[in-house]
Design a protein around this motif. Structure first.
Motif, short mmCIF file in Angstrom:
data_model
loop_
_atom_site.label_atom_id
_atom_site.label_comp_id
_atom_site.label_asym_id
_atom_site.label_seq_id
_atom_site.Cartn_x
_atom_site.Cartn_y
_atom_site.Cartn_z
N GLN A 44 0.89 -1.30 -0.08
CA GLN A 44 0.05 -0.04 -0.08
C GLN A 44 0.95 1.20 0.04
OE1 GLN A 44 -3.30 0.03 2.79
NE2 GLN A 44 -3.53 2.32 2.70
N GLY A 45 1.96 1.39 0.76
CA GLY A 45 2.82 2.14 0.83
C GLY A 45 3.31 2.71 -0.40
N SER A 46 3.75 1.75 -1.53
CA SER A 46 4.58 1.87 -2.52
C SER A 46 3.51 2.42 -3.61
CB SER A 46 5.07 0.43 -2.92
OG SER A 46 4.21 -0.32 -3.26
N ILE A 47 2.37 2.04 -3.30
CA ILE A 47 1.32 2.28 -4.55
C ILE A 47 0.94 3.58 -4.13
CG2 ILE A 47 -0.95 2.14 -5.13
CD1 ILE A 47 -0.61 -0.86 -4.70
N GLU A 48 0.67 4.29 -2.97
CA GLU A 48 0.42 5.50 -2.60
C GLU A 48 1.63 6.51 -2.80
OE1 GLU A 48 -0.50 5.68 1.50
OE2 GLU A 48 -2.21 4.62 1.56
N LEU B 179 -10.01 -5.36 -2.50
CA LEU B 179 -11.01 -5.77 -3.47
C LEU B 179 -10.15 -6.82 -4.71
CD1 LEU B 179 -13.43 -2.98 -4.26
CD2 LEU B 179 -13.92 -5.08 -2.99
N HIS B 180 -8.98 -6.81 -4.24
CA HIS B 180 -7.85 -7.33 -4.91
C HIS B 180 -7.91 -7.00 -6.49
CE1 HIS B 180 -7.41 -10.16 -1.64
NE2 HIS B 180 -8.75 -10.47 -1.74
N TYR B 181 -8.36 -5.54 -6.77
CA TYR B 181 -8.39 -5.20 -8.09
C TYR B 181 -6.70 -4.72 -8.57
CZ TYR B 181 -13.23 -4.47 -8.05
OH TYR B 181 -14.64 -4.79 -7.94
N ILE B 182 -6.13 -4.35 -7.41
CA ILE B 182 -4.56 -4.17 -7.54
C ILE B 182 -3.74 -5.15 -6.59
CG2 ILE B 182 -4.79 -1.92 -8.53
CD1 ILE B 182 -4.33 -0.65 -6.11
N LYS B 183 -2.45 -5.43 -6.97
CA LYS B 183 -1.55 -5.94 -6.27
C LYS B 183 -0.30 -5.34 -6.00
CE LYS B 183 -0.70 -9.72 -9.04
NZ LYS B 183 -1.32 -9.36 -10.41
N THR C 145 1.76 -2.10 -11.02
CA THR C 145 1.55 -2.26 -12.58
C THR C 145 0.07 -2.29 -12.51
OG1 THR C 145 1.92 -4.63 -12.24
CG2 THR C 145 3.53 -3.15 -12.93
N ASP C 146 -0.69 -2.99 -11.66
CA ASP C 146 -2.18 -3.35 -11.95
C ASP C 146 -3.14 -2.04 -12.06
OD1 ASP C 146 -1.68 -6.07 -11.68
OD2 ASP C 146 -1.73 -6.21 -9.49
N ILE C 147 -2.34 -0.87 -11.52
CA ILE C 147 -3.02 0.48 -11.68
C ILE C 147 -3.56 0.70 -13.14
CG2 ILE C 147 -3.03 2.83 -11.51
CD1 ILE C 147 -1.01 2.39 -8.90
N PHE C 148 -2.45 0.27 -14.00
CA PHE C 148 -2.89 0.36 -15.40
C PHE C 148 -3.81 -0.43 -16.06
CE2 PHE C 148 0.98 2.58 -14.30
CZ PHE C 148 0.66 3.78 -14.59
N GLU C 149 -4.44 -1.45 -15.30
CA GLU C 149 -5.43 -2.41 -15.82
C GLU C 149 -6.66 -2.47 -15.04
OE1 GLU C 149 -3.31 -6.12 -17.68
OE2 GLU C 149 -3.07 -6.22 -15.46
N LEU C 150 -6.85 -1.27 -14.17
CA LEU C 150 -8.05 -0.85 -13.52
C LEU C 150 -9.15 -0.61 -14.57
CD1 LEU C 150 -7.33 1.42 -10.25
CD2 LEU C 150 -8.48 -0.96 -10.61
N HIS C 151 -8.88 -0.37 -15.58
CA HIS C 151 -10.01 0.11 -16.42
C HIS C 151 -10.96 -1.43 -16.85
CE1 HIS C 151 -6.64 -1.50 -18.91
NE2 HIS C 151 -7.67 -2.02 -19.76
N GLN C 152 -10.19 -2.33 -16.68
CA GLN C 152 -11.16 -3.83 -16.60
C GLN C 152 -12.07 -3.98 -15.62
OE1 GLN C 152 -8.10 -6.90 -16.66
NE2 GLN C 152 -6.94 -6.15 -18.50
N HIS C 153 -12.02 -3.02 -14.66
CA HIS C 153 -13.18 -3.00 -13.55
C HIS C 153 -13.78 -1.97 -13.27
CE1 HIS C 153 -10.77 -6.58 -11.57
NE2 HIS C 153 -9.44 -6.05 -12.05
N LYS C 154 -14.13 -1.50 -14.62
CA LYS C 154 -14.76 0.03 -14.65
C LYS C 154 -16.18 -0.22 -14.11
CE LYS C 154 -16.17 3.50 -17.77
NZ LYS C 154 -16.14 4.06 -19.15
#
Length: 683
Positions: A444-448, A472-476, A479-488
Motif C-alpha cells: 500500500q505504501g509503495s502504491i500511494e 477488493l484485489h483489483y490491484i496487488k 503495475t495493476d493500476i494500469f489495468e483498473l479499466h477492466q474493473h470499470k
C-alpha cells in the motif's frame, strides 16, 4: 469515507455556510497536503457548488478567506497560477542547532577548499519565516515572480507581487537579474488583521507565515494589497556574473538598486564572535516586526562557492542555524508501530491532544526503539514535544519526576504489526524492518507513493481508495493500476464512486503515462532517489535503459551521486522483480525516456568530446553556465564539479581562482580560454 449529506433544513443559511467552509477547508488540507481523499471528487464538488450558491444568495455572509476565493492547496482545484520551472532550483539549507554544528560546518567548508590564502569570512543573516519568492527583472523592469514550490517548479504570482508596495516595479538601474527573497506579514499588521477579523466574527490567521503564504495565492490582488505584505531580499542568482566577489557586496547592491534587505549581514571570522552574535539574535528576534526562525550562515567569498559545492539538495557553503523550537508537555497515551513502504517499522506516539506552534497535535515521532530506550520513555509518561525544524512533532523527553509507577515500559516488537512476519534489523542500522515483500503495508505504501502528486500525479487515488482497491484485489502492485479499466463497471457500483469519479480516475491514470521520465523514475521508489536526484539521473541518462546499464563507476561520475546512491541504483536494476515491474510498465506505455536503438550511442553521444571531461571556472563572457554545460554534453563530453586527475579540460574565464591553481599543479589538465574552447568545438 465520511457521511456528508445529513438533513440540514433546520440550519440557518449562516450556520450551513460556516459548516461548509469548515468541511471544505479540512478536505482540501488532506487532499493537497497529505495526498489523502476524505471524500470523493463528486461529493467535494457538490459541497463547493452548494457553498458558492449560498454565498451568492446571502452575500452578507461571504468572507474574503472563503474556500471559493482560494486556489490550489487551500481551495479551488483549478489554479489561475501557471507552473514555472526555476532556471536554477531553489535549494533548501542544511540545518544546525548549536555552535558545535556551526563549527563543524566551517571545518567542512575549509576542507573542500584546496588552498585557503586568507582567513575565511562568513556572513550571518536573519532567516525569515515567510513565503520564499524568486523575482526576475529585465532591463530594470519586473518581469516575473515565482513561488518556491517544490524547489524545482513554482507558481507564477506576478500579479499579486505587483500589489506589494515594498517590491519595486522598476529598479534604480536597468539591470537584468533574478533575485530571491521572502514574503512576510509584519507582526504588527498580523495583530491588526486578526483584531479586525475577530470584530467581524471571522476566523483568525493561525500565524504570520501561513497568512503570508495564503495571501500570495489570493485570486483578487486587491486583497493582497490590503493585507500589507512586506518583502526582504537576500540573494542574487549567479551573482558572480555581475562582478561580485563577496556575498556582502551583492547584498549592498540589492539595496543600491532599490530592493529591501533586512540590513543584517554580520561579517564574522572568529567562532567565539559567531556564538555571541547567535545568542544576541536569539534574544533580539523578539523585538523584530517579522517572524524569524533562525539565522543563515554563508561563506562570504562567492568565487569559492562552486569549489565548496553542493549536495543533491543543499549548498555546502551555507547552513541554517535554527533557534530552539517551542516545547509543550502532554501525556503519552500509547505507541503505534507503523510500517512504511520500504518495510521500515517506526514507533509513533499517540498523545493527549495539545496545541503546538499554532496547530493541534495528537501524534508525534519517536524515531526508533534505540531512541525510546536512550530517552527512557514509557507509556503513560508526561512528555515534552516539539516540532523538529518547525514541521514534524517529535517526543523530546519524558518528565520522570511526575511518574506514579503506573507507567509501562515499551516492548520491542518481534513481528510486523501488519503481516506478522518476523522483523529484522540490518547490521549497523537502528531501524526494525519487515522484509516480507507481500506485506500489505509495504504494498500500500509503495502504491500511494507511486500515485502521489510529485510522482505519477494520479488524482482521486488517495490512501482510502488505494486501501479499498487492495481489499477488493483489483490491484496487488503498481503495475495493476494500469489495468483498473477492466474493473470499470464494478468500480461504478462502489459506495462514493459514481460514473464521473470513475471516469476521472481512469482518465488520470491514462494521462499519467506521459509524465516526464524524471517523475516516473522518482515514482519507482528507488532507495535514496528523491525528486531532485530523480531529475539529475533522468537528465544524465535520458532513458531508463541507459540508467539500468550503468556501472557503479559511471553512476559515481554523476554530480550529486555518492557511494550510497550509486550502490542503491545499481542494485535496483539487478533485481529481477524490479526489472519485471519496469518491463510491465513499459508495456502499458509509461514514459521512461527516449530509448535509443543502440544503447552505446545513448551513453556516448557522437562528437568531438566523447569520453572527455570538462570543468569551467571564473566569470565567463561568451556563455551562461547552463549553456556551456549543455554544449559540452551535446558533443559527448562530461561535466565535472571539481579539479581532479579525472579532469581533461579546464575552461578559464575572468578572475579564475583556486581551481586554476590546482589544475596547474596537477599538470595533466589542459587549460583553455573561452576562445580556445570555441575553436575546439568547431573542429
Amino acid at each position: 469515507m465520511l457521511k456528508l449529506f445529513e438533513i440540514v433544513e433546520d440550519k440557518s443559511p449562516k450556520d450551513r455556510i460556516d459548516e461548509l467552509r469548515k468541511d471544505i477547508e479540512r478536505y482540501n488540507y488532506y487532499y493537497y497536503t497529505k495526498n489523502e481523499s476524505l471524500v470523493s471528487d463528486i461529493e467535494f464538488d457538490k459541497l463547493l457548488k452548494e457553498l458558492e450558491e449560498l454565498e451568492k444568495k446571502y452575500p452578507e455572509y461571504k468572507i474574503e478567506n472563503s474556500p471559493t476565493n482560494y486556489v490550489g492547496a487551500t481551495s479551488l482545484k483549478e489554479s489561475k497560477f501557471k507552473k514555472v520551472v526555476h532556471k536554477k532550483p531553489m535549494l533548501s539549507l542544511n540545518n544546525s542547532y548549536n555552535i558545535t554544528d556551526v563549527i563543524a560546518f566551517t571545518e567542512r567548508v575549509e576542507k573542500n577548499i584546496d588552498s585557503v590564502q586568507n582567513e575565511l569570512e562568513y556572513v550571518l543573516e536573519l532567516k525569515l519565516d515567510g513565503a520564499s519568492i524568486s523575482v526576475t527583472y529585465e532591463n530594470g523592469e519586473l518581469l516575473r515572480a515565482v513561488t518556491r514550490g517544490d524547489g524545482v517548479e513554482g507558481e507564477d504570482v506576478t500579479e499579486n507581487i505587483l500589489a506589494i508596495e515594498s517590491i519595486p516595479n522598476f529598479l534604480k538601474e536597468a539591470v537584468s537579474l533574478e533575485v530571491r527573497g521572502e514574503i512576510v506579514l509584519p507582526l504588527s499588521r498580523f495583530k491588526t488583521l486578526n483584531e479586525e477579523r475577530l470584530e467581524l466574527g471571522e476566523e483568525i490567521f493561525a500565524n504570520p507565515r501561513n497568512a503570508a503564504s495564503g495571501t500570495l495565492r489570493q485570486i483578487d490582488s486587491e486583497i493582497v494589497k490590503e493585507r500589507g505584505l512586506d518583502a526582504y531580499f537576500y540573494f542574487i542568482v549567479d551573482a558572480e556574473q555581475y562582478g561580485f566577489k563577496t556575498h556582502k557586496e551583492s547584498l549592498e547592491y540589492l539595496e543600491k538598486i532599490g530592493l529591501k534587505t533586512t540590513g543584517v549581514a554580520d561579517l564574522i571570522t572568529d567562532m567565539s564572535i559567531m556564538e555571541k552574535r547567535i545568542a544576541f539574535w536569539e534574544a533580539e528576534k523578539e523585538n523584530l516586526d517579522y517572524e524569524t526562525d533562525g539565522l543563515v550562515i554563508k561563506l562570504n567569498d562567492i568565487t569559492l562557492w562552486e569549489e565548496v559545492g553542493y549536495t543533491t539538495k543543499s549548498p555546502r557553503w551555507a547552513i541554517a542555524y535554527k533557534f530552539p523550537a517551542k516545547q509543550v508537555t502532554t501525556e503519552l497515551l500509547g505507541i503505534t508501530w507503523q510500517v512504511g513502504r520500504t518495510g521500515k517499522v517506526t514507533p509513533v506516539a499517540e498523545l493527549k491532544e495539545v496545541e503546538l506552534s499554532g496547530s493541534k497535535v495528537k501524534r508525534a515521532s519517536l524515531h526508533n526503539m534505540d531512541e525510546i530506550i536512550r530517552k527512557d520513555i514509557r507509556v503513560g509518561d508526561r512528555v515534552f514535544i516539539e516540532k523538529a525544524a518547525e514541521i514534524i512533532p517529535q517526543v523530546v523527553s519524558s518528565v520522570k519526576e511526575v511518574r506514579t509507577g503506573a507507567e509501562k515500559e515499551v516492548v520491542v516488537p518481534t513481528n510486523c504489526p501488519v503481516c506478522n512476519s518476523v522483523l529484522e534489523k540490518e547490521d549497523g542500522l537502528v531501524d526494525l524492518k519487515c522484509v516480507n515483500p507481500s506485506c500489505p503495508a509495504i504494498i500500500q505504501g509503495s502504491i500511494e507513493y507511486f500515485v502521489s502528486r510529485d510522482a505519477m500525479n494520479i488524482s482521486g487515488f488517495g490512501s482510502k481508495i488505494v486501501e479499498r482497491m487492495l481489499q477488493l484485489h483489483y490491484i496487488k502492485d503498481i503495475t495493476d493500476i494500469f489495468e483498473l479499466h477492466q474493473h470499470k463497471d464494478e468500480l461504478m457500483t462502489l459506495d462514493k464512486m459514481g460514473e464521473k469519479s470513475v471516469e476521472k480516475l481512469l482518465g488520470s491514470i491514462e494521462k499519467s503515462k506521459s509524465r516526464p521520465y524524471s517523475k516516473t523514475l522518482y515514482a519507482l521508489g528507488i532507495p535514496f532517489v528523491g525528486k531532485f536526484l530523480g531529475d539529475v539521473l533522468a537528465k544524465k541518462s535520458k532513458s531508463i535503459d541507459v540508467l539500468a546499464s550503468m556501472s557503479k563507476e559511471e553512476l559515481l561520475e554523476i554530480d550529486g551521486v555518492g557511494e550510497k546512491v550509486a550502490e542503491s541504483v545499481y542494485n535496483y536494476f539487478r533485481d529481477e522483480k524490479s526489472l519485471e515491474i519496469i518491463q510491465k510498465l513499459k508495456s502499458f506505455g509509461v514514459n521512461f525516456g527516449k530509448v535509443a536503438e543502440d544503447k552505446k550511442d545513448e551513453v556516448k553521444v557522437e562528437g568531438k568530446f566523447t569520453g572527455k571531461t570538462f570543468l569551467f571556472t571564473g566569470k565567463l563572457q561568451k556563455f551562461k553556465r547552463e549553456e556551456i554545460k549543455d554544449l559540452i554534453e551535446s558533443l559527448g563530453g562530461t561535466n565535472l564539479s571539481s579539479v581532479s586527475k579525472k579532469l581533461d579540460y579546464l575552461i578559464v574565464g575572468e578572475d579564475a581562482g583556486s581551481k586554476l591553481k590546482k589544475a596547474e599543479e596537477l599538470g595533466t589538465v589542459k587549460i583553455l580560454t573561452e576562445d580556445e574552447f570555441l575553436e575546439l568545438t568547431k573542429e
